[in-house]
Design a protein around this motif. Structure first.
Motif, short mmCIF file in Angstrom:
data_model
loop_
_atom_site.label_atom_id
_atom_site.label_comp_id
_atom_site.label_asym_id
_atom_site.label_seq_id
_atom_site.Cartn_x
_atom_site.Cartn_y
_atom_site.Cartn_z
N ARG A 42 0.82 -1.20 0.00
CA ARG A 42 0.00 0.00 0.00
C ARG A 42 0.86 1.27 0.00
O ARG A 42 2.07 1.22 0.21
CB ARG A 42 -0.91 0.02 1.23
CG ARG A 42 -1.98 -1.05 1.24
CD ARG A 42 -2.66 -1.10 2.59
NE ARG A 42 -3.87 -1.91 2.60
CZ ARG A 42 -4.50 -2.31 3.69
NH1 ARG A 42 -4.01 -1.98 4.89
NH2 ARG A 42 -5.59 -3.04 3.62
N GLY A 43 0.21 2.39 -0.20
CA GLY A 43 0.91 3.66 -0.22
C GLY A 43 1.56 4.03 1.09
O GLY A 43 2.53 4.80 1.13
N ASP A 44 1.04 3.48 2.20
CA ASP A 44 1.61 3.77 3.52
C ASP A 44 2.63 2.70 3.93
O ASP A 44 3.00 2.62 5.10
CB ASP A 44 0.52 3.89 4.58
CG ASP A 44 -0.29 2.60 4.75
OD1 ASP A 44 -0.05 1.64 3.98
OD2 ASP A 44 -1.16 2.55 5.64
N PHE A 45 3.06 1.87 2.98
CA PHE A 45 4.06 0.83 3.18
C PHE A 45 3.55 -0.36 4.00
O PHE A 45 4.35 -1.17 4.47
CB PHE A 45 5.34 1.39 3.82
CG PHE A 45 5.98 2.48 3.02
CD1 PHE A 45 6.49 2.24 1.75
CD2 PHE A 45 6.07 3.78 3.52
CE1 PHE A 45 7.07 3.25 1.00
CE2 PHE A 45 6.65 4.80 2.77
CZ PHE A 45 7.14 4.54 1.51
N THR A 46 2.26 -0.48 4.16
CA THR A 46 1.71 -1.67 4.81
C THR A 46 1.26 -2.66 3.74
O THR A 46 1.11 -2.31 2.57
CB THR A 46 0.51 -1.33 5.71
OG1 THR A 46 -0.53 -0.73 4.91
CG2 THR A 46 0.91 -0.36 6.81
N CYS A 47 1.06 -3.91 4.17
CA CYS A 47 0.65 -4.97 3.24
C CYS A 47 -0.87 -5.07 3.21
O CYS A 47 -1.51 -5.20 4.27
CB CYS A 47 1.25 -6.29 3.69
SG CYS A 47 0.68 -7.72 2.73
N GLY A 48 -1.44 -5.05 2.02
CA GLY A 48 -2.88 -5.10 1.89
C GLY A 48 -3.49 -6.45 2.23
O GLY A 48 -4.70 -6.55 2.44
N ILE A 49 -2.68 -7.50 2.30
CA ILE A 49 -3.21 -8.83 2.61
C ILE A 49 -2.48 -9.45 3.80
O ILE A 49 -2.45 -10.67 3.94
CB ILE A 49 -3.11 -9.77 1.38
CG1 ILE A 49 -1.64 -9.93 0.93
CG2 ILE A 49 -3.98 -9.27 0.23
CD1 ILE A 49 -1.45 -11.04 -0.10
N HIS A 50 -1.92 -8.62 4.65
CA HIS A 50 -1.08 -9.12 5.75
C HIS A 50 -1.81 -10.14 6.61
O HIS A 50 -1.23 -11.13 7.05
CB HIS A 50 -0.61 -7.96 6.62
CG HIS A 50 0.38 -8.38 7.66
ND1 HIS A 50 0.00 -8.72 8.95
CD2 HIS A 50 1.73 -8.55 7.61
CE1 HIS A 50 1.07 -9.06 9.65
NE2 HIS A 50 2.14 -8.98 8.86
N ALA A 51 -3.10 -9.91 6.86
CA ALA A 51 -3.85 -10.82 7.75
C ALA A 51 -4.21 -12.13 7.08
O ALA A 51 -4.67 -13.07 7.74
CB ALA A 51 -5.12 -10.12 8.24
N ARG A 52 -4.02 -12.23 5.77
CA ARG A 52 -4.39 -13.46 5.05
C ARG A 52 -3.33 -13.85 4.02
O ARG A 52 -3.66 -14.34 2.93
CB ARG A 52 -5.76 -13.28 4.38
CG ARG A 52 -5.86 -12.10 3.44
CD ARG A 52 -7.26 -11.97 2.81
NE ARG A 52 -7.29 -11.06 1.69
CZ ARG A 52 -7.27 -9.74 1.77
NH1 ARG A 52 -7.23 -9.15 2.96
NH2 ARG A 52 -7.31 -8.99 0.68
N LEU A 53 -2.09 -13.69 4.38
CA LEU A 53 -1.00 -14.00 3.46
C LEU A 53 -1.00 -15.46 3.02
O LEU A 53 -0.85 -15.77 1.84
CB LEU A 53 0.34 -13.65 4.11
CG LEU A 53 0.72 -12.17 4.11
CD1 LEU A 53 1.88 -11.91 5.08
CD2 LEU A 53 1.10 -11.71 2.71
N ARG A 54 -1.16 -16.38 3.97
CA ARG A 54 -1.14 -17.80 3.63
C ARG A 54 -2.28 -18.17 2.69
O ARG A 54 -2.10 -18.87 1.70
CB ARG A 54 -1.17 -18.65 4.90
CG ARG A 54 0.13 -18.63 5.67
CD ARG A 54 0.09 -19.50 6.91
NE ARG A 54 1.41 -19.55 7.53
CZ ARG A 54 2.36 -20.41 7.19
NH1 ARG A 54 2.12 -21.34 6.28
NH2 ARG A 54 3.54 -20.38 7.78
N GLU A 55 -3.47 -17.69 3.04
CA GLU A 55 -4.64 -18.01 2.22
C GLU A 55 -4.54 -17.38 0.82
O GLU A 55 -5.15 -17.88 -0.13
CB GLU A 55 -5.92 -17.51 2.90
CG GLU A 55 -6.13 -18.05 4.31
CD GLU A 55 -5.54 -17.16 5.38
OE1 GLU A 55 -6.27 -16.86 6.35
OE2 GLU A 55 -4.38 -16.75 5.25
N SER A 56 -3.79 -16.30 0.70
CA SER A 56 -3.67 -15.59 -0.57
C SER A 56 -2.51 -16.09 -1.42
O SER A 56 -2.24 -15.54 -2.50
CB SER A 56 -3.51 -14.08 -0.32
OG SER A 56 -4.61 -13.57 0.41
#
Length: 270
Positions: A42-56
């Motif tokens: 994301r623009g703020d350097f966070t991950c848009g799928i951080h909470a579901r990385l494995r599933e994604s």
């Protein structure tokens, strides 16, 4: 371990999501070249799928640990100015990050070695190594980019191996198994007595280590991806990292060293 050797993603410019490459595989859902921002950043350097990385399809991200290198490069080496704010710094910042990451990993190992009472005969050398590594991490970006990382790693590895031998000999006197660099991929080691063994750099991908006794074993750099650790005893394991545990498969009966957490996905059997 020191706080500055633990990742603080909120103080990092998403460097692991940009600087490092990855290829479409069971670990990553897509290809990405080095220096190219991940599509989930994301623009703020966070991950848009951080909470579901494995599933994604990004389990590889869940086992990566920068050992605090991300925030060091972002906030110290480059003074808190991001590659987006100053695009001209991007190439150098991305080149420095993997160097800093390796130096921080070595700092983590050296600091652990200094906690081993039996390794006291080499504590003086370890403290000198620690000071030298810290000095390198405080270098300017251009100097960091020129660090001979293989040479630094080789010097540290030799000293850490001596500390390991002293600690393992004190904990498990007598003959201990030596599996340094061994290819044990998929090996059936269920219930094996590996107390005080050297598994430095061993390939243990998908190995069956259920119920194995790994007390005081040295697992520096061992590849534990998908290794089955249900019921295994890792108490006192030397140089075991959280990322190694995150890559393995364990359960509530796996005994862990103090200071390391039980991965959340273990309870789900994945």
């Amino acid at each position: 371990m020191r706080q500055d050797l633990q990742a603080d993603c909120g103080s990092c410019f998403g460097l692991c999501c940009v600087a490092l490459p990855f290829a479409a595989s069971r670990d990553f859902a897509a290809d990405k070249a080095a220096g190219e921002p991940c599509g989930n950043l994301r623009g703020d350097f966070t991950c848009g799928i951080h909470a579901r990385l494995r599933e994604s399809g990004y389990p590889g991200c869940t086992v990566f640990d920068c050992f605090g290198a991300g925030q060091k490069v972002s906030q110290r080496t480059f003074g808190g100015t991001s590659w987006r704010e100053a695009p001209g710094t991007a190439r150098e910042m991305f080149a420095v990050f993997p160097v800093m990451r390796q130096l921080h990993e070595l700092l983590w190992y050296v600091e652990e070695a200094l906690t081993l009472p039996a390794a006291r005969p080499v504590h003086g050398e370890l403290r000198r190594m620690l000071a030298g590594l810290e000095g390198l991490t405080d270098s300017a970006a251009d100097a960091l980019a020129k660090v001979d990382v293989p040479a630094v790693r080789a010097e540290a590895a030799a000293l850490l191996a001596r500390a390991s031998e002293l600690a393992r000999a004190a904990a498990v006197p007598g003959v201990r198994r030596d599996h340094r660099g061994a290819d044990l991929m998929g090996r059936r080691l269920r219930g094996a007595d590996l107390r005080g063994a050297s598994l430095r750099g061993a390939l243990l991908v998908a190995a069956d280590l259920r119920g194995a006794d790994l007390r005081s074993a040295d697992v520096t750099g061992a590849d534990l991806r998908d290794a089955q650790l249900a019921g295994a005893d890792l108490t006192g394991c030397l140089f075991l990292t959280q990322s190694q545990l995150n890559a393995a498969r364990g359960d509530a009966t796996t005994r862990l060293p103090a200071g390391l957490g039980r991965p959340g996905h273990w309870a789900q059997g994945s």
